[in-house]
Design a protein around this motif. Structure first.
Motif, PDB file in Angstrom:
ATOM      1  N   VAL A   1      55.821  33.480  37.413  1.00 17.06           N
ATOM      2  CA  VAL A   1      55.157  34.689  37.931  1.00 17.06           C
ATOM      3  C   VAL A   1      53.636  34.487  37.940  1.00 17.06           C
ATOM      4  CG1 VAL A   1      54.697  37.154  37.535  1.00 17.06           C
ATOM      5  CG2 VAL A   1      56.969  36.221  37.038  1.00 17.06           C
ATOM      6  N   VAL A   2      53.019  34.901  39.053  1.00 21.11           N
ATOM      7  CA  VAL A   2      51.555  35.021  39.104  1.00 21.11           C
ATOM      8  C   VAL A   2      51.236  36.499  39.254  1.00 21.11           C
ATOM      9  CG1 VAL A   2      49.453  34.518  40.415  1.00 21.11           C
ATOM     10  CG2 VAL A   2      51.248  32.779  40.238  1.00 21.11           C
ATOM     11  N   LEU A   3      50.415  37.020  38.354  1.00 21.10           N
ATOM     12  CA  LEU A   3      49.962  38.404  38.500  1.00 21.10           C
ATOM     13  C   LEU A   3      48.438  38.402  38.611  1.00 21.10           C
ATOM     14  CD1 LEU A   3      51.305  41.579  36.868  1.00 21.10           C
ATOM     15  CD2 LEU A   3      48.854  41.184  36.873  1.00 21.10           C
ATOM     16  N   ASN A   4      47.957  38.869  39.754  1.00 21.25           N
ATOM     17  CA  ASN A   4      46.520  38.880  40.021  1.00 21.25           C
ATOM     18  C   ASN A   4      45.966  40.297  39.890  1.00 21.25           C
ATOM     19  OD1 ASN A   4      46.255  36.116  40.655  1.00 21.25           O
ATOM     20  ND2 ASN A   4      47.067  36.478  42.715  1.00 21.25           N
TER      21      ASN A   4
ATOM     22  N   GLU B   1      57.129  34.278  41.747  1.00 21.88           N
ATOM     23  CA  GLU B   1      56.870  35.653  42.191  1.00 21.88           C
ATOM     24  C   GLU B   1      55.376  35.943  42.057  1.00 21.88           C
ATOM     25  OE1 GLU B   1      59.339  38.329  39.967  1.00 21.88           O
ATOM     26  OE2 GLU B   1      61.091  37.040  40.263  1.00 21.88           O
ATOM     27  N   ALA B   2      54.827  36.658  43.049  1.00 20.69           N
ATOM     28  CA  ALA B   2      53.385  36.952  43.014  1.00 20.69           C
ATOM     29  C   ALA B   2      53.159  38.448  43.155  1.00 20.69           C
ATOM     30  CB  ALA B   2      52.682  36.216  44.151  1.00 20.69           C
ATOM     31  N   TYR B   3      52.256  38.953  42.348  1.00 21.09           N
ATOM     32  CA  TYR B   3      51.925  40.383  42.366  1.00 21.09           C
ATOM     33  C   TYR B   3      50.408  40.560  42.324  1.00 21.09           C
ATOM     34  CZ  TYR B   3      56.772  40.698  40.822  1.00 21.09           C
ATOM     35  OH  TYR B   3      58.130  40.567  40.735  1.00 21.09           O
ATOM     36  N   SER B   4      49.931  41.633  42.999  1.00 24.80           N
ATOM     37  CA  SER B   4      48.539  42.091  42.835  1.00 24.80           C
ATOM     38  C   SER B   4      48.590  43.519  42.352  1.00 24.80           C
ATOM     39  CB  SER B   4      47.792  42.197  44.169  1.00 24.80           C
ATOM     40  OG  SER B   4      47.622  40.996  44.815  1.00 24.80           O
TER      41      SER B   4
ATOM     42  N   GLU C   1      60.015  45.173  44.905  1.00 25.55           N
ATOM     43  CA  GLU C   1      59.427  45.652  46.161  1.00 25.55           C
ATOM     44  C   GLU C   1      57.938  45.312  46.251  1.00 25.55           C
ATOM     45  OE1 GLU C   1      60.216  47.415  43.554  1.00 25.55           O
ATOM     46  OE2 GLU C   1      58.629  48.877  43.126  1.00 25.55           O
ATOM     47  N   ALA C   2      57.306  44.995  45.120  1.00 30.84           N
ATOM     48  CA  ALA C   2      55.858  44.736  45.113  1.00 30.84           C
ATOM     49  C   ALA C   2      55.521  43.252  45.268  1.00 30.84           C
ATOM     50  CB  ALA C   2      55.244  45.272  43.818  1.00 30.84           C
ATOM     51  N   ARG C   3      56.536  42.409  45.401  1.00 26.28           N
ATOM     52  CA  ARG C   3      56.240  40.972  45.497  1.00 26.28           C
ATOM     53  C   ARG C   3      55.395  40.670  46.734  1.00 26.28           C
ATOM     54  NH1 ARG C   3      62.310  39.294  43.805  1.00 26.28           N
ATOM     55  NH2 ARG C   3      62.073  40.007  41.649  1.00 26.28           N
TER      56      ARG C   3
END
Ligand SMILES: NC(=O)c1ccc[n+]([C@@H]2O[C@H](COP(=O)([O-])OP(=O)(O)OC[C@H]3O[C@@H](n4cnc5c(N)ncnc54)[C@H](OP(=O)(O)O)[C@@H]3O)[C@@H](O)[C@H]2O)c1
Length: 256
Positions: A132-135, A177-180, A225-227
């Motif tokens: 996971v990357v969370l920015n 998976e990536a999120y902002s 849903e936020a990916r």
């Protein structure tokens, strides 16, 4: 089997520190990064024996120093599951007075460093059971109020980085998976320095534990849903993926 490992930048203060504590509660071992070693030491003391902690002092303004962080984390723990790009700066200046140095520094820390960390972490995240990357973004990406020009640019760009991670991960079947998270107002030293004497309207402040809960929902896979998309965390109790809805909520909140 070893415990999952998260690298958290900006862990010496505010949102990064709170996310590090939240991850430790959820069974992660941690690499915590920032410039201030005294604050990182204090965090490690607070974490005690609850998890393994690697302290990595780094100035994210320096791309070469930044690039060395992830290989050291992977050497230390043998894996990396989650990258939290939380560190950031906010220089206030109207566009017509913005110095080149301030713009470059803002982009270097808020945008380029996260992209370097993504590049270096890619292989380890792709090898993780759930990479996971969370920015950390900001509502300034869609509502760059006067003085937030450079900051807003940097936050729009980190949302672009998130989309690229998402698309490239799908294309390569890397499983990352990536999120902002584009946040409104959370009570931290940065917010206090930006607000000065301005009072927040009622309901504007997002409680830290609520924000950390949203971040942990992403990291633990409860926000599929936020990916790849910015999730706008506008106010206490309200988050949306819809930028128009977010802008309307900002207008109502600030009566602008
Ligand atoms: N608070 C809010 O309302 C809000 C809203 C939207 C988005 N955000 C974003 O949330 C993130 C965290 O900010 P915060 O509000 O928690 O502020 P904060 O308490 O001031 O924390 C900022 C963090 O960034 C680190 N940092 C700054 N420059 C650095 C550098 N050159 N190298 C390494 N680390 C550096 C600081 O560590 P050192 O000083 O120890 O290096 C600190 O840990 C930022 O990306 C910010 O843009 C905050």
């Amino acid at each position: 089997m070893s415990r999952p490992v998260a690298l958290v930048t900006g862990a010496s203060s505010g949102v990064g520190r709170a996310c590090a504590l939240g991850l430790a509660e959820r069974g992660f071992d941690l690499a915590v990064a920032a410039r201030r070693s005294d604050e990182l030491d204090a965090l490690a003391r607070q974490l005690g024996d609850s998890c393994r902690v690697m302290i990595r002092c780094v100035d994210l303004h320096d791309p070469e120093e930044t690039a060395r962080v992830v290989p050291e984390v992977v050497d230390e723990f043998g894996r990396l599951d989650v990258l939290l790009n939380i560190a950031g700066i906010f220089d206030i200046a109207p566009l017509h007075e913005m110095s080149l140095g301030s713009l470059q520094r803002t982009l270097a820390i808020n945008t380029i460093a996260p992209a370097i960390l993504v590049r270096e972490a890619w292989a380890a995240l792709a090898a993780a059971p759930r990479g996971v990357v969370l920015n950390m973004s900001s509502l300034a990406s869609i509502d760059p109020f006067p003085g937030a020009g450079a900051y807003g640019i940097s936050k729009s760009a980190i949302e672009g980085l998130t989309r690229s991670v998402h698309v490239e991960s799908l294309a390569a079947e890397a499983g990352i998976e990536a999120y902002s998270l584009a946040a409104g107002c959370i009570d931290t030293p940065m917010l206090r320095s930006v607000l000065g004497d301005i009072e927040l309207p009622a309901g504007a402040e997002i409680p830290m534990d609520q924000f950390v809960g949203i971040a942990m929902d992403c990291i633990e896979g409860r926000r599929p849903e936020a990916r790849g998309l910015p999730l706008f965390v506008v106010r206490d109790g309200f988050a949306t993926l819809d930028s128009e809805e977010a802008l309307e909520a900002i207008r109502v909140l600030w009566k602008a």
